[in-house]
Every structure is written in structure tokens, then in C-alpha cells.
Design a protein around this motif. Structure first.
Motif, PDB file in Angstrom:
ATOM      1  N   VAL A  22       0.838  -1.208   0.000  1.00  0.00           N
ATOM      2  CA  VAL A  22       0.000   0.000   0.000  1.00  0.00           C
ATOM      3  C   VAL A  22       0.870   1.254   0.000  1.00  0.00           C
ATOM      4  O   VAL A  22       0.614   2.203  -0.737  1.00  0.00           O
ATOM      5  CB  VAL A  22      -0.963  -0.013   1.213  1.00  0.00           C
ATOM      6  N   GLU A  23       1.920   1.235   0.798  1.00  0.00           N
ATOM      7  CA  GLU A  23       2.809   2.400   0.877  1.00  0.00           C
ATOM      8  C   GLU A  23       3.625   2.572  -0.406  1.00  0.00           C
ATOM      9  O   GLU A  23       3.723   3.662  -0.955  1.00  0.00           O
ATOM     10  CB  GLU A  23       3.749   2.257   2.072  1.00  0.00           C
ATOM     11  N   THR A  24       4.198   1.497  -0.893  1.00  0.00           N
ATOM     12  CA  THR A  24       5.050   1.555  -2.083  1.00  0.00           C
ATOM     13  C   THR A  24       4.292   2.043  -3.306  1.00  0.00           C
ATOM     14  O   THR A  24       4.778   2.880  -4.062  1.00  0.00           O
ATOM     15  CB  THR A  24       5.666   0.176  -2.383  1.00  0.00           C
ATOM     16  N   ILE A  27      -1.483   3.170  -2.794  1.00  0.00           N
ATOM     17  CA  ILE A  27      -2.875   2.761  -2.941  1.00  0.00           C
ATOM     18  C   ILE A  27      -3.711   3.570  -1.955  1.00  0.00           C
ATOM     19  O   ILE A  27      -3.470   3.520  -0.751  1.00  0.00           O
ATOM     20  CB  ILE A  27      -3.043   1.249  -2.679  1.00  0.00           C
ATOM     21  N   PRO A  28      -4.676   4.346  -2.460  1.00  0.00           N
ATOM     22  CA  PRO A  28      -5.475   5.184  -1.563  1.00  0.00           C
ATOM     23  C   PRO A  28      -6.239   4.363  -0.521  1.00  0.00           C
ATOM     24  O   PRO A  28      -6.742   3.274  -0.815  1.00  0.00           O
ATOM     25  CB  PRO A  28      -6.447   5.891  -2.511  1.00  0.00           C
ATOM     26  N   SER A  32      -9.769   0.614   0.720  1.00  0.00           N
ATOM     27  CA  SER A  32      -9.823  -0.351   1.821  1.00  0.00           C
ATOM     28  C   SER A  32      -9.072  -1.643   1.528  1.00  0.00           C
ATOM     29  O   SER A  32      -9.665  -2.727   1.523  1.00  0.00           O
ATOM     30  CB  SER A  32     -11.278  -0.670   2.179  1.00  0.00           C
ATOM     31  N   PRO A  33      -7.779  -1.570   1.267  1.00  0.00           N
ATOM     32  CA  PRO A  33      -7.014  -2.789   1.008  1.00  0.00           C
ATOM     33  C   PRO A  33      -7.154  -3.760   2.195  1.00  0.00           C
ATOM     34  O   PRO A  33      -7.020  -3.359   3.347  1.00  0.00           O
ATOM     35  CB  PRO A  33      -5.573  -2.297   0.874  1.00  0.00           C
ATOM     36  N   VAL A  61       1.562  -1.397 -12.498  1.00  0.00           N
ATOM     37  CA  VAL A  61       0.271  -0.912 -12.028  1.00  0.00           C
ATOM     38  C   VAL A  61       0.480   0.088 -10.895  1.00  0.00           C
ATOM     39  O   VAL A  61       1.213  -0.165  -9.955  1.00  0.00           O
ATOM     40  CB  VAL A  61      -0.607  -2.077 -11.511  1.00  0.00           C
ATOM     41  N   TRP A  62      -0.165   1.241 -11.023  1.00  0.00           N
ATOM     42  CA  TRP A  62      -0.160   2.274  -9.985  1.00  0.00           C
ATOM     43  C   TRP A  62      -1.578   2.807  -9.873  1.00  0.00           C
ATOM     44  O   TRP A  62      -2.287   2.907 -10.865  1.00  0.00           O
ATOM     45  CB  TRP A  62       0.784   3.423 -10.347  1.00  0.00           C
ATOM     46  N   TYR A  63      -1.980   3.130  -8.660  1.00  0.00           N
ATOM     47  CA  TYR A  63      -3.312   3.700  -8.454  1.00  0.00           C
ATOM     48  C   TYR A  63      -3.185   5.149  -8.066  1.00  0.00           C
ATOM     49  O   TYR A  63      -2.231   5.519  -7.411  1.00  0.00           O
ATOM     50  CB  TYR A  63      -4.054   2.919  -7.357  1.00  0.00           C
TER      51      TYR A  63
END
Length: 127
Positions: A22-24, A27-28, A32-33, A61-63
Motif C-alpha cells: 500500500v505504501e510503495t 494505494i489510496p 480499503s485494502p 500498475v499504480w493507483y
């Protein structure tokens, strides 16, 4: 990988792995990962999708997803989780190539170069 073998995939991530992912990849939090439990199968539901870490580590892939990626998914009426990672890499390659030559990022141009095909249980893009 067939649909039946995908349904047997179990998460091997730890909570620390998920937090790092999530940090790398930024991911917003609004997404809710969630980490699957040891006996939970990876499957999509109406309010959740399954993402494989391979998509992040090897496919670029990047969000949030770029406007072109969203436009392509809408154009072809497919969900991100239905695309084979190598097919998604073609989209990333197309975007990077267009940016490198100051070209136009558009769905019609992409469609001139690639077509959506079904490859086993996955969708992918073929030349």
C-alpha cells in the motif's frame, strides 16, 4: 492459469507485506485494502475486487489508474482483474511509448495496434 486454478490461490502475504504494498504503490485508503485470511479464497464480490501482487511488481500498475487505462477498460467492458498481467503490460508499454514520442494517448490509436482477445480464462491484448 485457468479459472479453476485461480480460484485455488490463497494469500501468502503478511500484514506487513500488505502495508508495504500500500505504501510503495500509493494505494489510496479509500480502496480499503484488505488481507485475506489463511482459509479465504481470492474471489471478486459485488463490492470488492481481487488484485494479485504480480500486477504491481511486474506490470507497472499504480493507483489511481491513468485516464487511458480507465478509458480502455470501459471501452472493452472488462474489469482490471480479468486482464492477464502481460496484456496489461502492453497498455503500459503503449502509454510509455506515446509519452516518449510526445504522441497522442487515445483509445482509437490503441485499437489500431491491439485487439482484445480471450486467452484461456483471461483477456489480453494481441497485435
Amino acid at each position: 492459469m485457468s479459472r479453476t486454478s485461480r480460484s485455488l490461490i490463497r494469500s501468502v502475504l503478511t500484514m506487513k507485506d500488505l502495508e508495504s504494498l500500500v505504501e510503495t504503490y500509493k494505494i489510496p485508503e479509500r480502496f480499503s485494502p484488505t488481507l485475506l485470511g489463511p482459509n479465504e479464497l481470492a474471489e471478486c464480490t459485488p463490492d470488492q475486487i481481487v488484485l494479485y501482487t504480480l500486477a504491481f511488481s511486474s506490470c507497472g500498475v499504480w493507483y489511481p489508474l491513468s485516464p487511458l487505462k480507465i478509458a480502455l477498460l470501459r471501452h472493452f467492458v472488462v474489469h482490471f482483474s480479468q486482464l492477464h498481467p502481460l496484456g496489461f503490460m502492453r497498455v503500459v508499454h503503449f502509454e510509455l511509448s506515446c509519452v516518449a514520442v510526445s504522441g497522442e494517448l487515445s483509445v482509437p490509436l490503441f485499437c489500431m495496434l491491439y485487439k482484445l482477445i480471450l486467452d484461456g480464462d483471461w483477456f489480453t491484448f494481441a497485435k
